[in-house]
Design a protein around this motif. Structure first.
Motif, PDB file in Angstrom:
ATOM      1  N   UNK A 157      46.060 -31.277   1.575  1.00 41.21           N
ATOM      2  CA  UNK A 157      45.322 -31.865   2.699  1.00 41.21           C
ATOM      3  C   UNK A 157      44.554 -30.789   3.451  1.00 41.21           C
ATOM      4  N   UNK A 158      45.210 -29.665   3.704  1.00 39.31           N
ATOM      5  CA  UNK A 158      44.554 -28.570   4.434  1.00 39.31           C
ATOM      6  C   UNK A 158      43.392 -27.983   3.638  1.00 39.31           C
ATOM      7  N   UNK A 159      43.573 -27.863   2.319  1.00 37.83           N
ATOM      8  CA  UNK A 159      42.528 -27.282   1.474  1.00 37.83           C
ATOM      9  C   UNK A 159      41.285 -28.157   1.479  1.00 37.83           C
ATOM     10  N   UNK A 160      41.466 -29.460   1.300  1.00 34.71           N
ATOM     11  CA  UNK A 160      40.322 -30.371   1.312  1.00 34.71           C
ATOM     12  C   UNK A 160      39.684 -30.414   2.697  1.00 34.71           C
ATOM     13  N   UNK A 161      40.499 -30.474   3.741  1.00 37.07           N
ATOM     14  CA  UNK A 161      39.960 -30.506   5.108  1.00 37.07           C
ATOM     15  C   UNK A 161      39.190 -29.231   5.422  1.00 37.07           C
ATOM     16  N   UNK A 162      39.717 -28.087   4.958  1.00 35.01           N
ATOM     17  CA  UNK A 162      39.022 -26.828   5.195  1.00 35.01           C
ATOM     18  C   UNK A 162      37.683 -26.769   4.488  1.00 35.01           C
ATOM     19  N   UNK A 163      37.643 -27.271   3.255  1.00 29.47           N
ATOM     20  CA  UNK A 163      36.384 -27.291   2.507  1.00 29.47           C
ATOM     21  C   UNK A 163      35.363 -28.188   3.188  1.00 29.47           C
ATOM     22  N   UNK A 190      37.935 -32.521  10.910  1.00 29.32           N
ATOM     23  CA  UNK A 190      38.690 -31.894   9.828  1.00 29.32           C
ATOM     24  C   UNK A 190      39.497 -30.685  10.304  1.00 29.32           C
ATOM     25  N   UNK A 191      39.001 -29.977  11.312  1.00 25.58           N
ATOM     26  CA  UNK A 191      39.811 -28.912  11.915  1.00 25.58           C
ATOM     27  C   UNK A 191      41.030 -29.518  12.601  1.00 25.58           C
ATOM     28  N   UNK A 192      40.811 -30.627  13.299  1.00 25.32           N
ATOM     29  CA  UNK A 192      41.926 -31.336  13.926  1.00 25.32           C
ATOM     30  C   UNK A 192      42.937 -31.778  12.878  1.00 25.32           C
ATOM     31  N   UNK A 193      42.436 -32.233  11.729  1.00 25.38           N
ATOM     32  CA  UNK A 193      43.323 -32.661  10.647  1.00 25.38           C
ATOM     33  C   UNK A 193      44.186 -31.507  10.151  1.00 25.38           C
ATOM     34  N   UNK A 194      43.593 -30.321  10.039  1.00 23.57           N
ATOM     35  CA  UNK A 194      44.354 -29.148   9.597  1.00 23.57           C
ATOM     36  C   UNK A 194      45.487 -28.845  10.573  1.00 23.57           C
ATOM     37  N   UNK A 195      45.187 -28.914  11.869  1.00 22.69           N
ATOM     38  CA  UNK A 195      46.197 -28.623  12.884  1.00 22.69           C
ATOM     39  C   UNK A 195      47.315 -29.663  12.872  1.00 22.69           C
ATOM     40  N   UNK A 196      46.936 -30.936  12.750  1.00 23.00           N
ATOM     41  CA  UNK A 196      47.927 -32.013  12.749  1.00 23.00           C
ATOM     42  C   UNK A 196      48.768 -31.954  11.476  1.00 23.00           C
ATOM     43  N   UNK A 197      48.133 -31.632  10.352  1.00 25.72           N
ATOM     44  CA  UNK A 197      48.840 -31.575   9.066  1.00 25.72           C
ATOM     45  C   UNK A 197      49.944 -30.531   9.077  1.00 25.72           C
ATOM     46  N   UNK A 198      49.776 -29.493   9.869  1.00 31.42           N
ATOM     47  CA  UNK A 198      50.806 -28.461   9.957  1.00 31.42           C
ATOM     48  C   UNK A 198      52.133 -29.032  10.451  1.00 31.42           C
ATOM     49  N   UNK A 199      52.060 -30.155  11.184  1.00 30.78           N
ATOM     50  CA  UNK A 199      53.267 -30.794  11.717  1.00 30.78           C
ATOM     51  C   UNK A 199      53.607 -32.094  10.990  1.00 30.78           C
ATOM     52  N   UNK A 253      50.023 -37.987   9.170  1.00 30.61           N
ATOM     53  CA  UNK A 253      49.176 -38.166  10.347  1.00 30.61           C
ATOM     54  C   UNK A 253      47.890 -37.360  10.215  1.00 30.61           C
ATOM     55  N   UNK A 254      47.993 -36.224   9.520  1.00 28.15           N
ATOM     56  CA  UNK A 254      46.795 -35.418   9.300  1.00 28.15           C
ATOM     57  C   UNK A 254      45.744 -36.172   8.508  1.00 28.15           C
ATOM     58  N   UNK A 255      46.193 -36.946   7.512  1.00 32.02           N
ATOM     59  CA  UNK A 255      45.259 -37.761   6.738  1.00 32.02           C
ATOM     60  C   UNK A 255      44.636 -38.850   7.609  1.00 32.02           C
ATOM     61  N   UNK A 256      45.448 -39.462   8.464  1.00 38.89           N
ATOM     62  CA  UNK A 256      44.946 -40.546   9.315  1.00 38.89           C
ATOM     63  C   UNK A 256      43.887 -40.071  10.289  1.00 38.89           C
ATOM     64  N   UNK A 257      43.926 -38.787  10.671  1.00 39.66           N
ATOM     65  CA  UNK A 257      42.917 -38.292  11.614  1.00 39.66           C
ATOM     66  C   UNK A 257      41.513 -38.350  11.016  1.00 39.66           C
ATOM     67  N   UNK A 258      41.414 -38.392   9.673  1.00 41.20           N
ATOM     68  CA  UNK A 258      40.097 -38.494   9.044  1.00 41.20           C
ATOM     69  C   UNK A 258      39.375 -39.772   9.462  1.00 41.20           C
ATOM     70  N   UNK A 259      40.149 -40.795   9.797  1.00 37.22           N
ATOM     71  CA  UNK A 259      39.548 -42.076  10.188  1.00 37.22           C
ATOM     72  C   UNK A 259      38.793 -41.982  11.510  1.00 37.22           C
TER      73      UNK A 259
END
Length: 219
Positions: free
Chosen positions: A120-126, A170-179, A183-189
């Protein structure tokens, strides 16, 4: 020596053709990353639906990446609608954007293969870096005064906010995914309402600008 460069600066057809080609290939490659499941030896054919549904993360990654690349294409098109001429900086920034777009299928494949925290982090970072290159392209064009005349500063700011919306999510997704990866995936919405609001504001601003121009023209 300056005359050939002037002719080159007004020619955008080849640059747009290259951009459309790279984006089209990147979108096509996404579906090639979805693998056909193999039925284990000795298992009945009836297990195939379960195997297909077990690949939900591959389908999700494909749809997400397709929509994001599609939205980047739309934004890229909108940038060059307003750019009247370009210079070497625009050419190289556009190539940087295409570099990131071409990398998205690999990032999507990593996510599809490893739909965990790292994937998730790799795709969000890209996708973050891809969006930032597009925002940088718009910022450069506006600062170098390469945009069409009559485009108001407010419209330029709203467009800049649109181009930064995806990287922000996507930066927000990376931060949320760490926890919490789920939920990190849902932030993409969040991209849906944010882009909807900014598009509405941009349309209103452009309508107001057109109205003011018509009033001035009748005076």
């Amino acid at each position: 020596m300056a005359l050939p460069f002037r002719r080159e600066s007004s020619e955008t057809d080849r640059m747009l053709a290259l951009s459309d080609g790279v984006i089209a290939i990147a979108i096509t490659l996404l579906v090639l990353e979805i693998t056909v499941p193999e039925i284990p030896a000795g298992s009945p054919l009836s297990v195939l639906p379960d195997l297909v549904f077990a690949q939900w993360h591959e389908f999700f990654g494909f749809v997400l990446s397709f929509l994001v690349i599609g939205s980047y294409w739309v934004n890229h098109r909108r940038i060059f609608i307003h750019i009247e001429r370009h210079d070497a900086g625009i050419v190289w920034l556009n190539l940087l954007f295409l570099l990131m777009v071409a990398f998205i299928p690999f990032a999507s494949s990593v996510f599809a293969t490893y739909p965990d925290q790292f994937g998730i982090m790799f795709l969000s970072g890209t996708l973050t870096l891809t969006g930032l290159t597009l925002a940088l392209l718009w910022s450069y064009a506006s600062r170098r005064e390469l945009l069409e005349e009559g485009l108001g500063s407010r419209a330029v700011e709203i467009q800049a906010a649109r181009f930064l919306a995806s990287p922000f999510v996507f930066v927000l997704s990376i931060l949320v995914t760490a926890f919490d990866p789920g939920l990190g995936i849902l932030t993409w919405l969040l991209l849906i309402p944010i882009n909807g609001v900014l598009q509405s504001r941009l349309a209103e601003n452009l309508e107001e600008s057109d109205g003011e121009s018509e009033v001035e023209a009748t005076r």
